[in-house]
Design a protein around this motif. Sequence first.
Motif, PDB file in Angstrom:
ATOM      1  N   ALA A  12       0.842  -1.201   0.000  1.00 34.18           N
ATOM      2  CA  ALA A  12       0.000   0.000   0.000  1.00 34.18           C
ATOM      3  C   ALA A  12       0.877   1.252   0.000  1.00 34.18           C
ATOM      4  N   PRO A  13       0.504   2.257  -0.789  1.00 33.84           N
ATOM      5  CA  PRO A  13       1.288   3.502  -0.823  1.00 33.84           C
ATOM      6  C   PRO A  13       0.913   4.409   0.352  1.00 33.84           C
ATOM      7  N   ASP A  14       1.308   4.011   1.555  1.00 27.71           N
ATOM      8  CA  ASP A  14       0.929   4.746   2.751  1.00 27.71           C
ATOM      9  C   ASP A  14       2.162   5.108   3.572  1.00 27.71           C
ATOM     10  N   ARG A  15       1.925   5.690   4.718  1.00 24.64           N
ATOM     11  CA  ARG A  15       3.041   6.147   5.553  1.00 24.64           C
ATOM     12  C   ARG A  15       3.892   4.975   6.035  1.00 24.64           C
ATOM     13  N   LEU A  16       3.289   3.837   6.301  1.00 30.99           N
ATOM     14  CA  LEU A  16       4.065   2.673   6.721  1.00 30.99           C
ATOM     15  C   LEU A  16       5.093   2.300   5.655  1.00 30.99           C
ATOM     16  N   SER A  17       4.679   2.282   4.407  1.00 38.77           N
ATOM     17  CA  SER A  17       5.612   1.980   3.313  1.00 38.77           C
ATOM     18  C   SER A  17       6.718   3.029   3.244  1.00 38.77           C
ATOM     19  N   LEU A  18       6.348   4.289   3.464  1.00 35.68           N
ATOM     20  CA  LEU A  18       7.350   5.363   3.466  1.00 35.68           C
ATOM     21  C   LEU A  18       8.370   5.136   4.570  1.00 35.68           C
ATOM     22  N   VAL A  19       7.902   4.858   5.759  1.00 30.71           N
ATOM     23  CA  VAL A  19       8.805   4.644   6.888  1.00 30.71           C
ATOM     24  C   VAL A  19       9.715   3.445   6.633  1.00 30.71           C
ATOM     25  N   LEU A  20       9.171   2.384   6.062  1.00 27.03           N
ATOM     26  CA  LEU A  20       9.992   1.209   5.739  1.00 27.03           C
ATOM     27  C   LEU A  20      11.054   1.554   4.701  1.00 27.03           C
ATOM     28  N   ARG A  21      10.677   2.284   3.670  1.00 26.21           N
ATOM     29  CA  ARG A  21      11.653   2.664   2.628  1.00 26.21           C
ATOM     30  C   ARG A  21      12.735   3.581   3.195  1.00 26.21           C
ATOM     31  N   LEU A  22      12.333   4.532   4.024  1.00 26.57           N
ATOM     32  CA  LEU A  22      13.320   5.424   4.630  1.00 26.57           C
ATOM     33  C   LEU A  22      14.267   4.641   5.540  1.00 26.57           C
ATOM     34  N   LEU A  38      20.129   5.077  -2.788  1.00 27.95           N
ATOM     35  CA  LEU A  38      19.588   6.118  -3.662  1.00 27.95           C
ATOM     36  C   LEU A  38      18.294   5.643  -4.317  1.00 27.95           C
ATOM     37  N   ALA A  39      18.260   4.402  -4.749  1.00 29.77           N
ATOM     38  CA  ALA A  39      17.042   3.842  -5.352  1.00 29.77           C
ATOM     39  C   ALA A  39      15.903   3.802  -4.330  1.00 29.77           C
ATOM     40  N   GLU A  40      16.205   3.442  -3.104  1.00 28.62           N
ATOM     41  CA  GLU A  40      15.168   3.416  -2.061  1.00 28.62           C
ATOM     42  C   GLU A  40      14.701   4.835  -1.733  1.00 28.62           C
ATOM     43  N   ALA A  41      15.612   5.782  -1.732  1.00 24.86           N
ATOM     44  CA  ALA A  41      15.236   7.179  -1.481  1.00 24.86           C
ATOM     45  C   ALA A  41      14.305   7.680  -2.582  1.00 24.86           C
ATOM     46  N   GLN A  42      14.553   7.263  -3.814  1.00 25.33           N
ATOM     47  CA  GLN A  42      13.667   7.654  -4.912  1.00 25.33           C
ATOM     48  C   GLN A  42      12.270   7.074  -4.716  1.00 25.33           C
ATOM     49  N   GLY A  43      12.209   5.825  -4.285  1.00 25.07           N
ATOM     50  CA  GLY A  43      10.913   5.212  -3.995  1.00 25.07           C
ATOM     51  C   GLY A  43      10.215   5.909  -2.834  1.00 25.07           C
ATOM     52  N   ALA A  44      10.979   6.280  -1.823  1.00 26.68           N
ATOM     53  CA  ALA A  44      10.418   6.998  -0.678  1.00 26.68           C
ATOM     54  C   ALA A  44       9.890   8.362  -1.104  1.00 26.68           C
ATOM     55  N   ASP A  45      10.607   9.018  -1.998  1.00 26.71           N
ATOM     56  CA  ASP A  45      10.176  10.328  -2.490  1.00 26.71           C
ATOM     57  C   ASP A  45       8.823  10.227  -3.184  1.00 26.71           C
ATOM     58  N   GLU A  46       8.643   9.215  -3.998  1.00 32.72           N
ATOM     59  CA  GLU A  46       7.361   9.016  -4.688  1.00 32.72           C
ATOM     60  C   GLU A  46       6.230   8.803  -3.675  1.00 32.72           C
ATOM     61  N   LEU A  47       6.486   7.988  -2.677  1.00 37.53           N
ATOM     62  CA  LEU A  47       5.481   7.747  -1.641  1.00 37.53           C
ATOM     63  C   LEU A  47       5.182   9.024  -0.862  1.00 37.53           C
ATOM     64  N   TYR A  48       6.220   9.741  -0.490  1.00 37.46           N
ATOM     65  CA  TYR A  48       6.083  10.965   0.294  1.00 37.46           C
ATOM     66  C   TYR A  48       5.187  11.968  -0.424  1.00 37.46           C
ATOM     67  N   ARG A  49       5.416  12.140  -1.696  1.00 40.68           N
ATOM     68  CA  ARG A  49       4.637  13.103  -2.478  1.00 40.68           C
ATOM     69  C   ARG A  49       3.163  12.722  -2.574  1.00 40.68           C
ATOM     70  N   SER A  52      -0.844  12.924   2.296  1.00 38.09           N
ATOM     71  CA  SER A  52      -1.380  14.220   2.696  1.00 38.09           C
ATOM     72  C   SER A  52      -0.346  14.956   3.556  1.00 38.09           C
ATOM     73  N   GLU A  53      -0.523  16.254   3.684  1.00 33.50           N
ATOM     74  CA  GLU A  53       0.422  17.071   4.452  1.00 33.50           C
ATOM     75  C   GLU A  53       0.576  16.584   5.891  1.00 33.50           C
ATOM     76  N   ASP A  54      -0.518  16.245   6.548  1.00 32.17           N
ATOM     77  CA  ASP A  54      -0.415  15.805   7.937  1.00 32.17           C
ATOM     78  C   ASP A  54       0.266  14.441   8.058  1.00 32.17           C
ATOM     79  N   GLN A  55       0.164  13.597   7.029  1.00 35.97           N
ATOM     80  CA  GLN A  55       0.881  12.315   7.046  1.00 35.97           C
ATOM     81  C   GLN A  55       2.366  12.519   6.751  1.00 35.97           C
ATOM     82  N   ARG A  56       2.695  13.537   5.958  1.00 38.21           N
ATOM     83  CA  ARG A  56       4.093  13.807   5.610  1.00 38.21           C
ATOM     84  C   ARG A  56       4.867  14.473   6.729  1.00 38.21           C
ATOM     85  N   HIS A  57       4.180  15.260   7.553  1.00 34.98           N
ATOM     86  CA  HIS A  57       4.878  16.103   8.525  1.00 34.98           C
ATOM     87  C   HIS A  57       5.913  15.366   9.387  1.00 34.98           C
ATOM     88  N   PRO A  58       5.615  14.211   9.978  1.00 29.43           N
ATOM     89  CA  PRO A  58       6.620  13.570  10.834  1.00 29.43           C
ATOM     90  C   PRO A  58       7.905  13.205  10.090  1.00 29.43           C
TER      91      PRO A  58
END
Length: 115
Positions: A12-22, A38-49, A52-58
């Motif tokens: 799922a493209p959610d905050r959990l996936s972002l945290v795992l990629r980071l 670098l490849a993982e950071a690129q994947g994290a960037d896509e998820l981050y974008r 929502s703003e409140d999910q991105r803030h942390p």
Amino acid sequence: MLAREALAAHRAPDRLSLVLRLGLARSLNGQARHKEALAEAQGADELYRGLSEDQRHPDTGAVELAFATALSGLRRDPEARLQAAAAHDACLASFGPDHYRTVEAQTLLDRIDGA
């Protein structure tokens, strides 16, 4: 390996996936596997974008910091400096000067600048 397994199980493209990629990018950077980081950071960037703003803030500044660390490890210092400065500015504005991520970004900037 555990982060990759968790990412494979949780698509799922959610905050959990972002945290795992980071976390994976950070781990790979720590192992000097900067190209993979670098490849993982690129994947994290896509998820981050996509969040929502409140999910991105942390995670403000975390994607830029992952990029900066990987780029620095690949000796791409001009690009790394831009990302580290962006991370620092974002963290400073969101969390203040004493937040661990702000300090980490400043430390990376200092290392890139040879301070």
